[in-house]
Design an enzyme around this catalytic site. Structure first.
Site, mmCIF file in Angstrom:
data_model
loop_
_atom_site.group_PDB
_atom_site.id
_atom_site.type_symbol
_atom_site.label_atom_id
_atom_site.label_comp_id
_atom_site.label_asym_id
_atom_site.label_seq_id
_atom_site.Cartn_x
_atom_site.Cartn_y
_atom_site.Cartn_z
ATOM 1 N N HIS A 15 3.360 6.875 -6.849
ATOM 2 C CA HIS A 15 2.689 8.127 -7.227
ATOM 3 C C HIS A 15 3.678 9.295 -7.124
ATOM 4 O O HIS A 15 3.760 10.144 -8.025
ATOM 5 C CB HIS A 15 1.492 8.335 -6.304
ATOM 6 N N HIS A 74 1.771 4.679 -2.794
ATOM 7 C CA HIS A 74 1.970 6.119 -2.624
ATOM 8 C C HIS A 74 3.341 6.534 -3.167
ATOM 9 O O HIS A 74 3.478 7.584 -3.808
ATOM 10 C CB HIS A 74 1.900 6.480 -1.141
ATOM 11 N N HIS A 77 0.835 -1.211 0.000
ATOM 12 C CA HIS A 77 0.000 0.000 0.000
ATOM 13 C C HIS A 77 0.868 1.258 0.000
ATOM 14 O O HIS A 77 0.688 2.153 -0.843
ATOM 15 C CB HIS A 77 -0.919 -0.018 1.225
ATOM 16 N N GLU A 78 1.774 1.345 0.951
ATOM 17 C CA GLU A 78 2.598 2.547 1.043
ATOM 18 C C GLU A 78 3.493 2.708 -0.180
ATOM 19 O O GLU A 78 3.786 3.831 -0.606
ATOM 20 C CB GLU A 78 3.427 2.533 2.329
#
Length: 684
Positions: free
Chosen positions: A480, A477, A473-474
């Protein structure tokens, strides 16, 4: 201090502009911040005294060129204040908070600057030569300054500035109190038998944590940010489970110096006053007005729609757990919150023949990172990772990786800080250390922080499935932040609407159980044997298992956030516990065996982070995420073609485009909610 004596006052000589933390001392930060404030205000004054009429070039682009020093110093400092908050750093954070708020207001509320931005915005249609990014930049600066209060009169601006400064101080206090009480409430056990059920690695981690505090021969269980603890699923001693859960739920509530009750109620009161000053009925109305949701009513409709089936499913799950207790325990008892995870594992084993604790030997951290997280990114996007031990990070535990594109061109740096420590705030997050911008000629440096317990020397770091999920998940980020390629720093990385920012990170979780990825990383750390395909199939079959509980605890927290922030100016919140109980009863999620994921006094996301009135963002973004996963599945999955499309049309645009327009460009239509309902077992 001068440039010669303060390393923060000049650009770093390290690759990618990584701050040289080897030479940065705590006493360097405040002088560098003050110089950064002064420089940007001088730059703003220079652009507002230009005698010619406002244009994109002499106003908007000049504004984007301003503040380079303060941005550089702030990125360097806030990376440390969240990940290694020593007492010296905490003291700086407290001193800095109102000064930073005042500086931001000095820019956003500047009347002359606002007039110039307004003029450029008013005549935007006359500039057909501007790029789409430039046009959107004008719109966003005008919208954000208006939203911040730039159109208010001088008296209102003065009060607004007072409110912002006080709120910044309170948020810092909330975070400091929470960190202090989380450390104080870590649960100490004197006998390993009290921790029966933990693996050898987990037990060694608790022994190491105790030794780090000078408690040789004892065992210390530190608390994660959320309610409860991962160990609750394994601990056989009920009293140990009770102690851990009780400590977790009592954080910052005990009437001592770390109690956050008065802090959060003052935050809520002042946010409500500020929203009224800005012309909004509540803080939630103010926040959502500039998000994709548009209004708190839209958020409420979604939360209430999901709460009904979530609560129904949670009750069915509770009944199943109680059955297990009644049929297997010599002296049956009523299920409590601290029992839920333990008996859920029993039901999971009975229904799906899955023992999540037995999965950990297949999730060795280094292999998950290289052969899972990095591998999936390479397959999708063609990027490569090289560890750079010659580039120092802000803490010895943080590792630095250089990222290159398939053609060998540099992408940026990725920093991973995996392990928990007393100076690190709870939870997991991504933050930029250097933001990408063509205007400034910078490439991104991004950091991921987790809070994994570090085992004793020589012991492997074996992750839980939840921790594997957090890492993927991280890293979403991080991708991105690494991939966004924009001209203007205002749009760099994850600078998108709050209720869109979780979308790319949640999409990246899909690769955890993707065959090609899973077979590459899920191998026994001793034997190298892959995870049994039959177990994988049972994991997939169990994806909706316990989702009533998981969805309920999340929705309860999201609703608490909305309830606090829908209070109008002048309303009395009253007792924190009573307010929580009433709010949860209102949405049908007041369930003592399913406590809210974050209770108010340790709800850092909304009282010291950037998610105030925005914690709904996770489920809001998950509508897009689930719909995107369906797209990947029907278009060939883990391919460069799919990865390039997602990168170019979504990740790569950063904040330079309306996020829902970017989504439509990628997907070909608006998102549909059906895949989310199916994923969470709420479609029946």
């Amino acid at each position: 201090m001068t440039v010669a004596t303060n390393p923060l006052l000049s650009a770093s000589s390290l690759p990618y502009g990584m701050p040289d933390y080897r030479v940065i001392l705590p006493e360097h930060y405040m002088p560098a911040f003050r110089e950064g404030f002064a420089q940007q205000l001088a730059e703003i004054r220079a652009l507002t005294v230009v005698r010619s009429m406002p244009t994109f070039e002499n106003t908007i682009e000049a504004l984007e060129r301003s503040g380079e020093l303060i941005d550089r110093v702030a990125h360097a400092f806030y990376t440390v204040s969240s990940a290694d908050a020593t007492p010296e750093i905490q003291a700086i954070d407290e001193e800095l908070a109102p000064l930073m708020a005042a500086h931001q207001d000095a820019v956003l509320l500047d009347a002359q600057l606002y007039w110039r931005v307004s003029q450029v915005h008013e005549h935007l249609d006359e500039r057909s030569d501007l790029t789409a990014e430039q046009r959107y930049l004008v719109q966003r600066h005008f919208r954000e300054m208006t939203h911040a209060g730039a159109a208010l009169d001088d008296a209102a601006k003065e009060r607004l500035t007072e409110l912002n400064q006080r709120l910044s101080t309170l948020s810092t206090t909330f975070e400091k109190n929470l960190l202090g009480d989380t450390n104080d409430l870590a649960v100490i056990f004197s006998d390993a038998a009290e921790l029966d059920g933990l693996s050898a690695g987990e037990l060694s981690a608790t022994a190491r944590a105790a030794a780090d505090r000078g408690l040789e021969g004892q065992y210390l269980v530190s608390l994660p940010l959320f309610s409860g603890h991962p160990y609750l699923a394994s601990l056989t001693v009920r009293e140990s489970r009770r102690r851990i859960m009780a400590a977790s739920l009592s954080r910052a509530t005990r009437g001592d110096d770390h109690d956050n009750s008065a802090v959060l109620t003052e935050i809520v009161t002042l946010r409500a006053e500020r929203s009224a000053l800005l012309g909004y009925a509540s803080h939630a109305a103010y926040i959502t007005a500039d998000e994709t949701a548009g209004s708190p009513e839209a958020v409420e409709r979604m939360l209430r729609e999901l709460a009904i089936p979530a609560a129904r499913n949670a009750e069915s799950e509770r009944a199943a757990l109680q059955e297990i207790i009644d049929s297997t325990e010599p002296e049956p008892f009523a299920l409590k919150a601290h029992d839920w995870a333990f008996y859920t594992e029993k039901v999971r084993r009975a229904q799906y023949d899955i023992d999540t604790a037995a999965l950990r030997p297949y999730f060795e951290a280094e292999r998950v990172l290289h052969d899972g997280v990095f591998f999936a990114a390479t397959q999708l996007y063609g990027i490569r990772f090289t560890e750079r031990t010659d580039i120092p990070a802000y803490h010895p535990s943080a590792r630095v990786f250089e990222v290159h594109d398939a053609d060998g061109s540099p992408v940026g740096l990725y920093v991973l800080d995996l392990y928990t420590r007393d100076t690190k705030r709870g939870g997991a997050w991504m933050n930029p250390i250097v933001s990408e911008s063509a205007l400034r000629g910078t490439l991104p440096v991004v950091a991921n922080n987790l809070n994994v317990s570090q085992p004793g020397d020589g012991q492997p770091t074996l992750l839980t499935l939840d921790e594997v999920t957090t890492l993927f998940h991280e890293f979403g980020h991080a991708l991105h932040g690494l991939f966004a390629r924009v001209t203007y720093p205002h749009f760099s990385g994850t600078n998108v609407f709050r209720d869109f920012v979780e979308f790319p990170s949640q999409v990246n979780e899909m690769w955890i159980l993707w065959d090609e990825v899973l077979q590459n990383y899920a191998r026994h750390h001793e034997t190298g044997e892959p995870l049994d395909p039959a177990v994988v199939e049972r994991l997939r079959a169990s994806e909706t298992f316990d989702q009533g509980h998981a969805t309920s605890e999340y929705l309860a927290a999201a609703w608490l956030d909305q309830a606090w922030h829908r209070l109008p100016a002048g309303a009395e919140a009253g007792d924190v516990a009573a307010f929580e109980a009433a709010a949860l009863a209102d949405i049908g999620l007041r369930n003592p065996v399913v406590p809210t994921r974050y209770s108010s006094t340790y709800f850092a996301h909304v009282f010291s982070g950037g998610y105030s009135a925005g914690y709904y963002s996770y489920i809001w973004s998950e509508v897009l995420d689930a719909d995107t996963v369906e797209w990947f599945k029907t278009n060939g999955g883990l391919t460069r073609e799919n990865g390039d499309r997602f990168r170019q049309r979504l990740l790569g645009v950063g904040g330079s485009k309306d996020p829902l327009e970017a989504y439509r460009d990628f997907r070909g239509r608006d998102a549909e909610i059906a895949p989310l309902l199916k994923r969470r077992g709420l479609d029946v």
